[in-house]
Scaffold this active site. Structure first.
Site, PDB file in Angstrom:
ATOM      1  N   TYR A 219     -10.809 -29.648 -20.023  1.00 37.79           N
ATOM      2  CA  TYR A 219     -11.450 -29.755 -18.704  1.00 37.79           C
ATOM      3  C   TYR A 219     -12.681 -28.879 -18.537  1.00 37.79           C
ATOM      4  O   TYR A 219     -13.260 -28.836 -17.453  1.00 37.79           O
ATOM      5  CB  TYR A 219     -10.449 -29.470 -17.578  1.00 37.79           C
ATOM      6  CG  TYR A 219      -9.678 -28.184 -17.657  1.00 37.79           C
ATOM      7  CD1 TYR A 219     -10.258 -26.981 -17.303  1.00 37.79           C
ATOM      8  CD2 TYR A 219      -8.351 -28.190 -18.055  1.00 37.79           C
ATOM      9  CE1 TYR A 219      -9.530 -25.800 -17.357  1.00 37.79           C
ATOM     10  CE2 TYR A 219      -7.616 -27.010 -18.119  1.00 37.79           C
ATOM     11  CZ  TYR A 219      -8.209 -25.823 -17.765  1.00 37.79           C
ATOM     12  OH  TYR A 219      -7.489 -24.652 -17.822  1.00 37.79           O
ATOM     13  N   LYS A 220     -13.096 -28.193 -19.591  1.00 36.36           N
ATOM     14  CA  LYS A 220     -14.308 -27.383 -19.489  1.00 36.36           C
ATOM     15  C   LYS A 220     -15.497 -28.208 -19.967  1.00 36.36           C
ATOM     16  O   LYS A 220     -15.942 -29.122 -19.287  1.00 36.36           O
ATOM     17  CB  LYS A 220     -14.131 -26.086 -20.278  1.00 36.36           C
ATOM     18  CG  LYS A 220     -12.962 -25.219 -19.802  1.00 36.36           C
ATOM     19  CD  LYS A 220     -12.861 -23.940 -20.573  1.00 36.36           C
ATOM     20  CE  LYS A 220     -11.582 -23.184 -20.286  1.00 36.36           C
ATOM     21  NZ  LYS A 220     -11.430 -22.769 -18.872  1.00 36.36           N
TER      22      LYS A 220
END
Length: 407
Positions: A219-220
């Protein structure tokens, strides 16, 4: 030429400039927190609608076969593999970073009969240390910490595993993966790398560095969405000997044989456990495809250029902050971290102006550079806002000093 004019000149020459239009970015926001949560790719909306309306809504359970849901962990993992210098059959997209750490640490310990020490560094990302400590509480491991310049000396004969984060979450400092992995092997230890602040932002070469295991976040910089599935890597040479402790049914050699006794799958699939999250993996696949299309080398080159340009803009405005990231951009990840006693309040004042970075203890203002959608003009504007906040002491306002639950 002013910094804003120079920024616009650089934006016009940027080969990745048009990719910004493929993300949803709120008007008036400069987003410098993609190292915590990547922005939303526009294509993710359409893909999730397709999964929900067609594959789930119409296809129902048939989509495990008709839409190949069952293959998503391997398929997305194979797409991540080139981004981290691995072979397609060595990577799976599954579970969370924390769960994958537990699985791989436990597997490594079992492979290292007679050794229990896991070597890491103080200040490593908390979940990495907490997973070691959890296994230590069960009597299965012993934690040892060494400062970065003392790691090789601490690799004694009792060390089973070296566990480090490739790019430090707080400072952005990069470890020399090749050198430290070789040192671990020389001491008879295995090496596990956390790539959560590297994957999708810079080149990683797991096979070339002879890394044993790795984990990473979805999710980065991969823009997989909040709580997106993570990924794990297990070198091919360990596929027979690595036995993970979470022997869930999808890690079985034949999960749909529904046998009472567990027999692990032959390859990296033995690292699976429970049913894969189809919505999360489908969103992650969009982000991974987009990063692959842009190319890691181009992303990293732009990331370095953005961070250095921000430093130039700050200097031009007379802003002096204590840089805790390495001065040399080749020695750091895709971020700049500054120490200031009022760093939290400064970060909140920036957010109020639409410049979203984040804060990390102790006293660290952290600004991340997701080159997929950031502009050089954003750097010039960030410098202007920061200079004005510091000069006016705007950060002293009461509302900027009230601590939120998430920083």
């Amino acid at each position: 030429m002013t910094t804003i004019e120079e920024a616009r000149r650089r934006d016009e020459a940027d080969p990745l400039h048009d990719y910004r239009e493929r993300f949803h970015l709120p008007k008036g926001v400069i987003y410098l927190d993609g190292n915590s949560l990547g922005a939303l790719p526009l294509a993710t909306r359409d893909r999730l609608k397709e999964v929900v309306d067609e594959e789930w809504g119409h296809g129902l359970i048939r989509s495990w076969n008709d839409a190949n849901w069952i293959d998503l962990p391997s398929r997305v993992g194979a797409k991540i593999a080139p981004l981290i210098g691995a072979q397609a059959h060595e990577v799976l997209a599954c579970d969370s970073t924390s769960v994958n750490l537990f699985k791989l640490i436990a597997a490594a310990l079992k492979m290292q009969s007679g050794r229990k020490v896991i070597l890491s560094e103080p200040g490593n990302f908390p979940t990495d240390l907490y997973m070691i400590q959890g296994l230590q509480q069960q009597g299965l491991a012993e934690q040892r910490l060494a400062a970065p310049d003392e790691i090789e000396a601490a690799l004694g004969e009792d060390v089973a595993l070296l566990l480090l984060t490739h790019t430090h979450y707080r400072t952005g400092r990069k470890h020399d993966m090749a050198r430290l992995t070789a040192a671990a092997h020389e001491a008879g230890a295995l090496a596990l790398w956390d790539l959560s602040h590297s994957c999708g932002a810079m080149p990683v070469h797991l096979n070339e560095c002879d890394a044993d295991f790795a984990v990473g976040c979805g999710y980065k910089y991969l823009n997989g969405g909040p709580g997106a599935p993570a990924f794990l890597y297990a070198a091919e040479k360990h596929h027979i000997d690595a036995e993970q402790p979470l022997t869930g049914w999808l890690g079985h050699k034949q999960p749909f044989a529904f046998e009472d006794d567990y027999t692990p799958a032959a390859g990296v699939e033995r690292m699976l456990a429970g049913t894969p999250p189809i919505l999360g993996l489908s969103a992650l696949e969009v982000g991974v495809d987009l990063v692959a299309e842009m190319g890691i080398e181009r992303l990293y080159a732009k990331s370095q250029a953005l961070s250095e340009f921000l430093r130039e803009c700050l200097s031009a405005r007379g802003v002096e902050l204590d840089l805790v990231s390495p001065d040399d951009p080749s020695e750091r990840g895709s971020q700049l971290s500054f120490r200031h006693p009022e760093a939290y309040a400064i970060s909140q004042a920036l957010i109020a102006r639409g410049v979203i970075g984040d804060y990390r203890e102790p006293e660290i203002l952290r600004l991340g550079f997701a080159p997929a959608y950031l502009r050089f003009e954003d750097m010039a504007e960030t410098a202007r806002h920061l200079a004005e906040i510091l000069e006016s002491r705007e950060y002293e306002r009461a509302e900027f000093n009230e601590r939120a639950a998430v920083t």
